[in-house]
Design an enzyme around this catalytic site. Structure first.
Site, PDB file in Angstrom:
ATOM      1  CG  ASP A  25      40.699  55.595  11.001  1.00 45.63           C
ATOM      2  OD1 ASP A  25      40.645  56.123  12.171  1.00 45.63           O
ATOM      3  OD2 ASP A  25      41.540  54.793  10.357  1.00 45.63           O
TER       4      ASP A  25
ATOM      5  N   GLY B 287      41.844  55.918   3.542  1.00 41.69           N
ATOM      6  CA  GLY B 287      41.163  56.014   2.384  1.00 41.69           C
ATOM      7  C   GLY B 287      39.698  55.554   2.297  1.00 41.69           C
TER       8      GLY B 287
ATOM      9  N   GLY C 166      47.196  52.011   5.052  1.00 38.90           N
ATOM     10  CA  GLY C 166      47.870  53.227   6.343  1.00 38.90           C
ATOM     11  C   GLY C 166      46.874  54.762   6.097  1.00 38.90           C
ATOM     12  CG  MET C 167      48.087  56.978   3.375  1.00 35.40           C
ATOM     13  SD  MET C 167      48.298  57.631   2.071  1.00 35.40           S
ATOM     14  CE  MET C 167      47.894  59.177   1.945  1.00 35.40           C
TER      15      MET C 167
END
EC number: 2.7.1.148
Length: 260
Positions: free
Chosen positions: A107, A72, A69-70
């Site tokens: 994202d 990456g 959830g970052m």
């Protein structure tokens, strides 16, 4: 939602090669290094769009927790887009890179611009915000991984009891009000991930006990972050977190502005 870059990063190296193939390798053997990888997809998208001749060799060194959830993977994708732009001297503007990035992941456009930003739509509508006030962020990932796709598929939007106060958060950022920011922290995706992985709530409670201004799950999880007013408090919490057996990766990092 409000998105924020932090000082934890992977490293991506790109170089031109003879031939026309894309070769990707990584420091983690379980990472896919073919068309499934967003770095590979970004390189291929640029090569196709600009009809580039020649091959590209890429090496990815991962440090950002995976399936955490970052963003990456999205940040790696954005780095590949920027890298290809420089490697082939294409002169693509930021908006052009964001447009290509949006076709690869929701994202990715944010990861192209970085810093503090308001993301709307599916993430492609971005408004830059002032940098948040000085603080320290403790990132803690338990030894589990979460599928972002599965979390969103199981999110009951009509059944949500509350929604984050985004307008209030934007005002707090503009007023450099750290307590106003932390007091409005909320993540509706916790309604899906936390019941499946209660350790997330346990880590949040631990960080609050350690003096965090607030703590929240990052994205679809399972990573938790706590915002601390001082680095000393954050590093003390990091040291104490070693007794928390369920945490497998933990870092103290600063927020990073797009100028940094």
């Amino acid at each position: 939602m409000i998105m924020q870059t932090v000082g934890l990063f992977d490293r991506l190296e790109l170089k031109k090669t003879s031939g026309d193939s894309i070769t990707l390798s990584a420091n983690l053997k379980f990472l896919p290094v073919n068309e499934q990888n967003l770095v590979y997809q970004a390189i291929a998208a640029i090569k196709e769009k600009y009809a580039l001749k020649g091959g590209v060799e890429a090496y990815l060194e991962k440090r950002i927790p995976i399936a955490a959830g970052m963003a990456g993977g999205s940040s790696n994708c954005a780095a590949a887009l920027r890298g290809m732009n420089e490697l082939f001297d294409l002169g693509i503007g930021e908006s052009g890179l964001c447009e290509i990035g949006a076709s690869l992941g929701a994202d990715v456009p944010y990861c192209v611009i970085g810093g503090t930003a308001l993301a709307e739509g599916i993430g492609e509508k971005l408004t830059r915000l002032p940098a948040i006030p000085d603080c320290c962020i403790l990132i803690a990932k338990p030894g589990i991984s979460v599928s972002t796709k599965a979390v969103y598929e199981n999110l009951d939007v009509p059944g949500l009891a509350s929604h984050p106060d985004i307008d209030g958060m934007v005002s707090a950022i503009e007023n450099q009000d750290l307590s106003g920011i932390t007091g409005r922290m909320e993540n509706v995706l916790e309604t899906v991930t936390v019941p499946r992985h209660p350790v997330i709530d346990e880590i949040k409670s631990f960080l609050l006990e350690q003096g965090a201004e607030n703590a929240l799950m990052s994205g679809s999880g399972p990573t938790v972050f706590g915002i601390f007013a001082s680095e000393d408090k954050a590093r003390t919490a990091l040291a104490n977190l070693k007794s928390f057996d369920d945490v497998k990766q933990a870092y103290v990092v600063p927020p990073v502005n797009r100028e940094s």
